[in-house]
Design an enzyme around this catalytic site. Structure first.
Site, PDB file in Angstrom:
ATOM      1  N   SER A 224      21.180  -2.177 -20.976  1.00 27.07           N
ATOM      2  CA  SER A 224      22.842  -1.745 -21.388  1.00 27.07           C
ATOM      3  C   SER A 224      23.398  -2.421 -19.983  1.00 27.07           C
ATOM      4  O   SER A 224      22.641  -2.169 -19.118  1.00 27.07           O
ATOM      5  CB  SER A 224      22.196  -0.386 -21.377  1.00 27.07           C
ATOM      6  OG  SER A 224      24.034  -0.238 -21.595  1.00 27.07           O
TER       7      SER A 224
ATOM      8  N   TYR B 155      19.998   8.527 -19.796  1.00 27.22           N
ATOM      9  CA  TYR B 155      20.114   7.660 -20.704  1.00 27.22           C
ATOM     10  C   TYR B 155      20.242   6.436 -19.864  1.00 27.22           C
ATOM     11  O   TYR B 155      19.323   4.866 -19.790  1.00 27.22           O
ATOM     12  CB  TYR B 155      21.268   7.340 -21.619  1.00 27.22           C
ATOM     13  CG  TYR B 155      21.433   6.003 -22.114  1.00 27.22           C
ATOM     14  CD1 TYR B 155      20.692   6.021 -23.624  1.00 27.22           C
ATOM     15  CD2 TYR B 155      22.313   5.545 -21.847  1.00 27.22           C
ATOM     16  CE1 TYR B 155      20.397   4.872 -23.826  1.00 27.22           C
ATOM     17  CE2 TYR B 155      22.957   4.500 -22.868  1.00 27.22           C
ATOM     18  CZ  TYR B 155      21.695   4.122 -23.477  1.00 27.22           C
ATOM     19  OH  TYR B 155      22.298   2.475 -24.181  1.00 27.22           O
TER      20      TYR B 155
HETATM   21  N1  LIG Z   1      25.359   0.963 -28.953  1.00 28.37           N
HETATM   22  C1  LIG Z   1      25.936   0.547 -27.903  1.00 28.37           C
HETATM   23  O1  LIG Z   1      27.045   0.241 -27.757  1.00 28.37           O
HETATM   24  C2  LIG Z   1      24.696  -0.125 -26.927  1.00 28.37           C
HETATM   25  C3  LIG Z   1      25.649  -0.275 -25.605  1.00 28.37           C
HETATM   26  C4  LIG Z   1      24.752  -1.094 -25.102  1.00 28.37           C
HETATM   27  C5  LIG Z   1      22.812  -0.629 -25.058  1.00 28.37           C
HETATM   28  N2  LIG Z   1      22.679  -0.439 -26.122  1.00 28.37           N
HETATM   29  C6  LIG Z   1      20.770  -0.255 -26.429  1.00 28.37           C
HETATM   30  O2  LIG Z   1      21.311  -0.684 -27.685  1.00 28.37           O
HETATM   31  C7  LIG Z   1      19.818  -0.274 -28.358  1.00 28.37           C
HETATM   32  C8  LIG Z   1      19.920  -0.501 -29.833  1.00 28.37           C
HETATM   33  O3  LIG Z   1      21.295   0.479 -29.845  1.00 28.37           O
HETATM   34  P1  LIG Z   1      21.972   1.001 -31.458  1.00 28.37           P
HETATM   35  O4  LIG Z   1      23.574   0.904 -30.769  1.00 28.37           O
HETATM   36  O5  LIG Z   1      21.792  -0.442 -32.244  1.00 28.37           O
HETATM   37  O6  LIG Z   1      22.308   1.741 -31.989  1.00 28.37           O
HETATM   38  P2  LIG Z   1      22.010   2.486 -32.859  1.00 28.37           P
HETATM   39  O7  LIG Z   1      22.656   2.598 -34.370  1.00 28.37           O
HETATM   40  O8  LIG Z   1      21.619   4.097 -33.103  1.00 28.37           O
HETATM   41  O9  LIG Z   1      20.263   1.920 -33.662  1.00 28.37           O
HETATM   42  C9  LIG Z   1      18.573   2.762 -33.152  1.00 28.37           C
HETATM   43  C10 LIG Z   1      17.643   2.276 -33.995  1.00 28.37           C
HETATM   44  O10 LIG Z   1      16.464   3.193 -33.541  1.00 28.37           O
HETATM   45  C11 LIG Z   1      15.453   3.019 -33.979  1.00 28.37           C
HETATM   46  N3  LIG Z   1      14.916   4.381 -33.154  1.00 28.37           N
HETATM   47  C12 LIG Z   1      15.437   5.542 -32.748  1.00 28.37           C
HETATM   48  N4  LIG Z   1      14.814   6.539 -32.538  1.00 28.37           N
HETATM   49  C13 LIG Z   1      13.729   6.002 -33.088  1.00 28.37           C
HETATM   50  C14 LIG Z   1      12.545   6.288 -32.161  1.00 28.37           C
HETATM   51  N5  LIG Z   1      11.923   7.456 -32.435  1.00 28.37           N
HETATM   52  N6  LIG Z   1      11.123   5.466 -33.155  1.00 28.37           N
HETATM   53  C15 LIG Z   1      11.715   4.150 -33.905  1.00 28.37           C
HETATM   54  N7  LIG Z   1      12.894   3.890 -33.548  1.00 28.37           N
HETATM   55  C16 LIG Z   1      14.003   4.588 -33.704  1.00 28.37           C
HETATM   56  C17 LIG Z   1      16.655   3.257 -35.726  1.00 28.37           C
HETATM   57  O11 LIG Z   1      15.955   3.891 -36.595  1.00 28.37           O
HETATM   58  P3  LIG Z   1      14.954   4.643 -37.208  1.00 28.37           P
HETATM   59  O12 LIG Z   1      16.683   6.427 -36.787  1.00 28.37           O
HETATM   60  O13 LIG Z   1      14.878   4.688 -38.589  1.00 28.37           O
HETATM   61  O14 LIG Z   1      14.200   4.974 -36.752  1.00 28.37           O
HETATM   62  C18 LIG Z   1      17.867   2.544 -35.380  1.00 28.37           C
HETATM   63  O15 LIG Z   1      16.858   1.240 -35.866  1.00 28.37           O
HETATM   64  C19 LIG Z   1      18.873   0.725 -28.320  1.00 28.37           C
HETATM   65  O16 LIG Z   1      18.516   0.602 -27.020  1.00 28.37           O
HETATM   66  C20 LIG Z   1      20.769   0.832 -27.146  1.00 28.37           C
HETATM   67  O17 LIG Z   1      20.661   2.145 -25.739  1.00 28.37           O
HETATM   68  C21 LIG Z   1      23.315   0.322 -27.286  1.00 28.37           C
END
Ligand SMILES: NC(=O)c1ccc[n+]([C@@H]2O[C@H](COP(=O)([O-])OP(=O)(O)OC[C@H]3O[C@@H](n4cnc5c(N)ncnc54)[C@H](OP(=O)(O)O)[C@@H]3O)[C@@H](O)[C@H]2O)c1
Length: 260
Positions: free
Chosen positions: A137, A150
């Site tokens: 991130s 985080y």
């Molecule tokens: N959104 C942002 O602004 C942003 C910015 C920078 C970086 N990121 C990073 O991008 C990545 C994806 O995030 P996103 O924004 O797409 O979030 P999201 O929509 O909340 O998706 C998170 C994914 O991770 C899975 N997950 C969560 N807890 C888990 C666990 N205990 N075991 C296995 N799977 C798990 C969830 O599936 P289930 O609930 O089915 O397990 C879901 O598929 C993350 O690493 C996040 O830190 C996001």
């Protein structure tokens, strides 16, 4: 077709979009997350729309045994690409957030990421070929008061990924850190953040496309979006006291607005 990619967190957000792109580019897919029903739906959609094979392995990456179980469940496949995308974060000052939540963030964002990388890297090294994409991130580039653990976990993920990229670059393996800025996904709702009103928030698809392109080019670092690249350059030139104070102010403001 024997080329397989494994994507964690493939049910929603950036992981789901990465899965769609990998499928479009005709990679067979191992999809993993906790929600098995949703994974099966995604897999069926991707198989229907693209001529690929899929395997669903539902795992909770916050459990200590999950990385080894995931590795064992795919040991008959040649995983040529590993995508460590699953991640989560919780809003709140460190002392106000229950310790269990901090444990969850550390286990999924750091421990599982390192263990999966370790396990899947070994056969890649034996073959002299492989790609790893770790989703960190922009939070990696400065401390984050009010989302402390985080931000720290993403600094860890970035540092680990970049170092590993340099260790294995002469052995046929590329390792890429994807560092998105604010992206429209379920992340903020799940983590108890207020509503996201950041200007220039990117779509999960745009972030995933940038990540896929960077991965295929073997880049060590991908920051999607010109505005995010500019912000990182700016942050690197400013004192930490300033950038951390900006992060604190932005997140506090977001929370106050969100709770109105
Ligand atoms: N959104 C942002 O602004 C942003 C910015 C920078 C970086 N990121 C990073 O991008 C990545 C994806 O995030 P996103 O924004 O797409 O979030 P999201 O929509 O909340 O998706 C998170 C994914 O991770 C899975 N997950 C969560 N807890 C888990 C666990 N205990 N075991 C296995 N799977 C798990 C969830 O599936 P289930 O609930 O089915 O397990 C879901 O598929 C993350 O690493 C996040 O830190 C996001």
């Amino acid at each position: 077709m024997s080329d397989w990619a494994l994507i964690t967190g493939a049910t929603t957000g950036i992981g789901l979009e990465l899965a769609r792109i990998f499928a479009r580019e005709r990679h067979n897919l191992v999809l993993t997350a906790r929600n098995e029903a949703r994974l099966q739906e995604v897999a069926a959609d991707l198989r229907r729309a693209n001529e690929i094979e899929t395997r669903v392995v539902a795992k909770d990456l916050s459990t200590a045994s999950a990385p080894q179980e995931l590795f064992d469940a795919t040991s008959d496949l040649t995983i040529s690409t590993l995508v460590n995308n699953a991640g989560l974060g919780f809003y709140g000052d460190f002392a106000d957030v229950p310790l269990d939540r901090h444990r969850l963030v550390m286990q999924v964002n750091m421990t599982a990421l390192v263990e999966l990388t370790y396990l899947f890297l070994a056969p890649m090294l034996r073959r002299g070929q492989g790609r790893i994409l770790n989703v960190a991130s922009m939070a990696a580039f400065q401390p984050g008061p009010t989302i402390n653990v985080y931000y720290a976990s993403k600094a860890f993920a970035f540092s680990f990924t970049y170092s590993l990229a340099m260790e294995v670059e002469d052995r046929g393996i590329t390792v890429t850190a994807l560092c998105p800025g604010t992206t429209h996904t379920e992340f903020f709702e799940r983590g108890g953040f207020g509503p996201v009103r950041a200007p220039l928030t990117m779509s999960a698809r745009a972030v995933a496309e940038a990540g896929y392109r960077g991965l295929m080019r073997g880049k060590r670092l991908v920051i999607p979006g010109w505005h995010n690249r500019l912000a990182v350059q700016f942050a690197r030139r400013m004192p930490l006291s300033v950038t951390s104070a900006v992060v604190k102010k932005l997140h506090r403001k977001r929370r106050v607005n969100g709770s109105k």
